[in-house]
Design a protein around this motif. Structure first.
Motif, PDB file in Angstrom:
ATOM      1  N   ILE A   1       8.795 -12.892  -3.593  1.00 26.94           N
ATOM      2  CA  ILE A   1       8.465 -11.694  -2.823  1.00 26.94           C
ATOM      3  C   ILE A   1       7.236 -11.052  -3.454  1.00 26.94           C
ATOM      4  O   ILE A   1       7.178 -10.859  -4.672  1.00 26.94           O
ATOM      5  N   LEU A   2       6.253 -10.723  -2.604  1.00 26.39           N
ATOM      6  CA  LEU A   2       5.054 -10.035  -3.046  1.00 26.39           C
ATOM      7  C   LEU A   2       5.154  -8.553  -2.690  1.00 26.39           C
ATOM      8  O   LEU A   2       5.533  -8.203  -1.571  1.00 26.39           O
ATOM      9  N   ALA A   3       4.818  -7.711  -3.644  1.00 25.32           N
ATOM     10  CA  ALA A   3       4.722  -6.276  -3.387  1.00 25.32           C
ATOM     11  C   ALA A   3       3.257  -5.881  -3.560  1.00 25.32           C
ATOM     12  O   ALA A   3       2.628  -6.247  -4.550  1.00 25.32           O
ATOM     13  N   TYR A   4       2.709  -5.171  -2.580  1.00 24.71           N
ATOM     14  CA  TYR A   4       1.331  -4.702  -2.718  1.00 24.71           C
ATOM     15  C   TYR A   4       1.190  -3.321  -2.102  1.00 24.71           C
ATOM     16  O   TYR A   4       1.997  -2.907  -1.268  1.00 24.71           O
ATOM     17  N   TRP A   5       0.170  -2.607  -2.544  1.00 19.20           N
ATOM     18  CA  TRP A   5      -0.107  -1.300  -1.958  1.00 19.20           C
ATOM     19  C   TRP A   5      -1.573  -1.203  -1.568  1.00 19.20           C
ATOM     20  O   TRP A   5      -2.447  -1.820  -2.187  1.00 19.20           O
ATOM     21  N   ALA A   6      -1.821  -0.439  -0.516  1.00 18.16           N
ATOM     22  CA  ALA A   6      -3.177  -0.225  -0.006  1.00 18.16           C
ATOM     23  C   ALA A   6      -3.366   1.270   0.216  1.00 18.16           C
ATOM     24  O   ALA A   6      -2.461   1.955   0.699  1.00 18.16           O
ATOM     25  N   PRO A   7      -4.515   1.826  -0.150  1.00 19.86           N
ATOM     26  CA  PRO A   7      -4.749   3.262  -0.002  1.00 19.86           C
ATOM     27  C   PRO A   7      -4.976   3.667   1.455  1.00 19.86           C
ATOM     28  O   PRO A   7      -5.071   2.815   2.348  1.00 19.86           O
ATOM     29  N   GLU A   8      -5.055   4.976   1.673  1.00 22.13           N
ATOM     30  CA  GLU A   8      -5.326   5.496   3.012  1.00 22.13           C
ATOM     31  C   GLU A   8      -6.720   5.082   3.472  1.00 22.13           C
ATOM     32  O   GLU A   8      -7.659   5.008   2.677  1.00 22.13           O
TER      33      GLU A   8
ATOM     34  N   ALA B   1      -1.504   5.446   3.457  1.00 22.01           N
ATOM     35  CA  ALA B   1      -1.331   4.451   2.390  1.00 22.01           C
ATOM     36  C   ALA B   1      -0.006   3.727   2.607  1.00 22.01           C
ATOM     37  O   ALA B   1       0.922   4.270   3.213  1.00 22.01           O
ATOM     38  N   GLN B   2       0.071   2.479   2.117  1.00 25.35           N
ATOM     39  CA  GLN B   2       1.261   1.665   2.376  1.00 25.35           C
ATOM     40  C   GLN B   2       1.691   0.923   1.118  1.00 25.35           C
ATOM     41  O   GLN B   2       0.860   0.506   0.308  1.00 25.35           O
TER      42      GLN B   2
ATOM     43  N   ASP C   1      -5.162  -5.564   4.524  1.00 20.83           N
ATOM     44  CA  ASP C   1      -6.307  -4.678   4.672  1.00 20.83           C
ATOM     45  C   ASP C   1      -6.303  -3.577   3.604  1.00 20.83           C
ATOM     46  O   ASP C   1      -5.349  -2.819   3.480  1.00 20.83           O
ATOM     47  N   GLY C   2      -7.391  -3.515   2.817  1.00 21.72           N
ATOM     48  CA  GLY C   2      -7.560  -2.456   1.831  1.00 21.72           C
ATOM     49  C   GLY C   2      -6.732  -2.582   0.574  1.00 21.72           C
ATOM     50  O   GLY C   2      -6.613  -1.623  -0.190  1.00 21.72           O
ATOM     51  N   ILE C   3      -6.158  -3.742   0.300  1.00 25.68           N
ATOM     52  CA  ILE C   3      -5.260  -3.916  -0.846  1.00 25.68           C
ATOM     53  C   ILE C   3      -5.921  -3.479  -2.153  1.00 25.68           C
ATOM     54  O   ILE C   3      -7.094  -3.741  -2.399  1.00 25.68           O
TER      55      ILE C   3
ATOM     56  N   LEU D   1       2.821   6.231   3.013  1.00 22.68           N
ATOM     57  CA  LEU D   1       2.650   7.348   2.089  1.00 22.68           C
ATOM     58  C   LEU D   1       1.402   8.136   2.480  1.00 22.68           C
ATOM     59  O   LEU D   1       0.404   7.552   2.919  1.00 22.68           O
ATOM     60  N   PHE D   2       1.452   9.453   2.286  1.00 23.00           N
ATOM     61  CA  PHE D   2       0.335  10.308   2.683  1.00 23.00           C
ATOM     62  C   PHE D   2      -0.187  11.082   1.478  1.00 23.00           C
ATOM     63  O   PHE D   2       0.539  11.390   0.542  1.00 23.00           O
ATOM     64  N   GLN D   3      -1.485  11.409   1.547  1.00 25.16           N
ATOM     65  CA  GLN D   3      -2.164  12.167   0.498  1.00 25.16           C
ATOM     66  C   GLN D   3      -1.960  11.505  -0.870  1.00 25.16           C
ATOM     67  O   GLN D   3      -1.496  12.115  -1.835  1.00 25.16           O
ATOM     68  N   VAL D   4      -2.319  10.230  -0.929  1.00 23.23           N
ATOM     69  CA  VAL D   4      -2.098   9.407  -2.121  1.00 23.23           C
ATOM     70  C   VAL D   4      -3.417   9.160  -2.843  1.00 23.23           C
ATOM     71  O   VAL D   4      -4.415   8.784  -2.231  1.00 23.23           O
TER      72      VAL D   4
END
Length: 685
Positions: free
Chosen positions: A365-372, A378-379, A352-354, A396-399
């Motif tokens: 291994i997949l690394a991904y991040w998604a915003p708040e 955020a993750q 969700d939100g990638i 993560l917060f305030q990203v």
């Protein structure tokens, strides 16, 4: 024709007309009739006997007559995903009347023969259920079986033609590295060893004699250097290999602009920038040349963004071992298995939100991040493939943004996190550093108050470097070096860490600052592939092209050099040499800094080895070299370095002597001729 004015019907008989009346009667069609024999041709439609629109589906479940309709519906739904089925031709699934079941095969006819061919490629070997894997064959091929003779005749094998050895270049007796350049209308491959000027290996001479150009646009080496791919935009991609750079394959793709090899060189991806094309991205098998699957540039129309604010197309990324290829979509990652190019487990990975994802360079291994999003933070997530197991999640917060970077052995993942205050008026940086190969994947945090311009991991090492300054517009910056491991010093020995006593020389998994270099003219960092040495460069049109060669092990500057207006920096695979170049775009006839075009070669110590200028210069690429030694073997080589140094010194002396003999051969011949002449004259007089 006769006209009867009266006709009696019923019990009365017909009354014959008088003969005089009949002879005097005129034929109303006479003026339209002719005694000339009619000549005509019938334009019959040509009978299509090829059945190119029809395919045969076999290895189907054998079902009773009562379930034929349901099976037919499922098969038509599956086949319609490939192309448009011709409803005027009935779907045929023959029944075995004796058994009361279907025979296990069926016939499907498409409106277009291209759809039938696509069906034969896409659905062949498709896992229909647990017990049945479909076999799809064009009907024309099935018809050909009827012409096969009942008597077997052994075919005559074609004469054996050995394939070019794509690894021949690795056995170069001088242990030289190769690079390829695009300049003017030429594409040239050169050898370089750092001891003498580069030597031309191949420049398309064979193709020039045939009146053709072997590369008219871009060139690209394969991941391990076995192949050289050249792009012909109107036709596709050609790959070359072997000692004589023979043509090994052609991959058709009109308007192709980019080419990418998988890490193990098993597959090739070609890409065009046609937004509306259904086959803008093509995946090919390198050995067979077969097109495996094609995709549009965007996974869905919704992913493009609003008009005027189009998002860049998400790239396909290869896994490290050629097992998978994946692409990001709207809230998901589609992972395809190779070589079948079928969606893993028939479903995408929901994310969700990638915003971005990357494969580990050493593991699946997949690394991904998604915003708040709303109240959700955020993750950054690490996902194992194919199990889809979540190995680690970091909230993560305030990203504002996250930039991910893997260490080349997959041991560490660095995430540069751009954060903001609650008012969003102030931004600052911090790093989340994942120790991927350690139990539980611990994460360390590093706060950096400055703006960070560049971040790079040391190849095959545990250190990383970053360029940072107080603000983004600063002309000079600081460079800091950190190590993910710490060696226990003598004064620290005997103390306890996590309840355990540490000893001198012990290596601890602990982040520590190595050194910071202040007030450097630097915007980019380039580690040597061998590690230990880094080049801090100032690149760009408005930069001075400053190059500082720095030994991180000894914490000392080796040399400071300059290549004015340099746009690119690249190390050779061995770390012996580095190239800097000024290149111009491939498109466009005018380049404002054209007089600076060309390249320079440097030793790892900062000594200039060679310089070459060109009027038009587009590309410089070193030939990649595969890593053949394990970490343990490399450490063994380093520990026995003195032994190898003696061997290499001896080889260098022999090479220098051979070079000296070659350079002085003509001089020695003249000297010998002079002495022979003097001896003859002395004998006479």
């Amino acid at each position: 024709f006769f006209f009867f004015p009266s006709l009696l019907i019923g019990r009365h008989s017909l009354s014959p007309l008088p003969f005089q009346y009949m002879t005097n009667m005129s034929d109303p069609l006479e003026e339209y009739m002719s005694d000339t024999e009619l000549e005509y041709t019938v334009n019959k439609p040509k009978l299509n006997e090829t059945f190119s629109n029809t395919v045969v589906l076999s290895n189907l479940p054998k079902v009773p007559a009562s379930k034929v309709e349901k099976l037919t519906s499922v098969l038509k739904k599956l086949a319609s995903k490939v192309g448009v089925i011709d409803d005027e031709v009935p779907f045929l699934m023959p029944l075995n009347e004796a058994e009361g079941k279907s025979h296990g095969f069926a016939f499907i006819t498409y409106k277009e023969s291209s759809d039938a061919s696509r069906c034969a490629e896409a659905l062949n070997s498709y896992q229909f259920d647990k017990s049945h894997k479909l076999s799809v064959v064009p009907y024309d091929k099935v018809r050909g079986f009827s012409k096969v003779s009942d008597t077997y005749v052994s075919p005559t094998p074609p004469p054996y033609k050995p394939q070019p050895d794509t690894n021949a270049w690795m056995r170069d007796p001088g242990q030289r590295d190769a690079f390829c350049i695009r300049q003017g209308h030429e594409t040239e491959v050169h050898w370089a060893d750092g001891l003498r000027d580069p030597v031309l290996d191949y420049d398309g001479k064979r193709e020039k004699e045939q009146g053709i150009q072997w590369c008219s646009y871009k060139m690209e080496w394969s991941s391990k250097g076995s192949y050289l791919a050249t792009i012909v935009p109107s036709k596709g991609v050609i790959i070359w290999g072997g000692k004589d750079y023979e043509k090994l394959g052609r991959f058709g793709h009109a308007d192709v602009e980019h080419v990418s090899f998988s890490p193990c060189e098993g597959f090739l991806m070609t890409t065009s920038n046609k937004i509306d094309a259904k086959d803008a991205v093509k995946i090919h098998d390198v050995k067979t040349g077969k097109l495996i699957r094609a995709f549009p540039l965007y996974p869905a129309d919704s992913f493009k963004g609003e008009p005027g604010e189009e998002r860049p197309p998400p790239p396909f990324l290869w896994s490290y071992n050629d097992e998978y290829i994946a692409r990001m979509g709207e809230g998901l990652i589609s992972i395809y298995e190779l070589p079948s190019m079928k969606l893993l487990d028939k479903k995408s990975l929901l994310t969700d939100g990638i915003s971005e994802f990357q494969w580990s360079p050493a593991d699946n291994i997949l690394a991904y991040w998604a915003p708040e999003k709303g109240n959700s933070p955020a993750q950054v997530n690490l996902i194992e493939v194919p199990s889809r197991k979540r190995l680690r999640q970091k909230n993560l917060f305030q990203v504002s943004k996250v930039n991910m970077s893997w260490q080349d052995e997959g041991r560490f993942l660095g995430c540069k996190v751009l954060r903001h205050t609650k008012t969003k008026k102030t931004v600052y940086n911090n790093f989340e550093l994942f120790r991927v190969h350690e139990e539980g994947i611990p994460v360390e945090m590093l706060d950096v108050k400055d703006a960070v311009f560049n971040f790079r991991w040391e190849p095959r090492g545990t250190r990383f470097a970053m360029v940072h300054a107080e603000n983004k517009s600063a002309t000079r910056a600081n460079v800091s070096f950190y190590d993910m491991s710490k060696v226990v010093k003598k004064e620290e020995a005997g103390t306890k860490k996590k309840g355990k006593k540490i000893i001198e020389g012990q290596v601890l998994p602990e982040l520590n600052l190595v050194t910071t270099l202040n007030d450097r003219q630097c915007s980019s960092l380039f580690w040597s592939p061998a590690g230990g040495v880094i080049v801090m460069a100032s690149l760009g049109d408005s930069s001075s092209g400053s190059l500082e060669f720095f030994d991180v092990d000894q914490c000392e500057t080796l040399a400071v050099r300059e290549h004015y207006r340099a746009t690119d920096v690249s190390w050779d695979p061995s770390g012996r040499m580095m190239a800097t170049s000024v290149t111009q775009p491939l498109t466009g006839s005018f380049y404002k800094f054209q007089m600076d075009n060309g390249y320079m070669l440097w030793s790892f110590q900062g000594k200039q080895l060679y310089q070459q200028a060109y009027e038009n210069f587009f590309q410089f690429k070193w030939r990649p070299r595969p890593t053949l030694l394990s970490r343990e073997k490399r450490e063994e080589v380093v520990s026995n370095l003195k032994k190898y140094e003696r061997e290499f010194d001896k080889a260098d002396k022999e090479r220098a002597r051979a070079l000296y003999k070659e350079e002085t051969r003509e001089k020695r011949q003249l000297r010998k001729a002079f002495r022979d002449r003097m001896a003859d004259l002395t004998a006479i007089y």
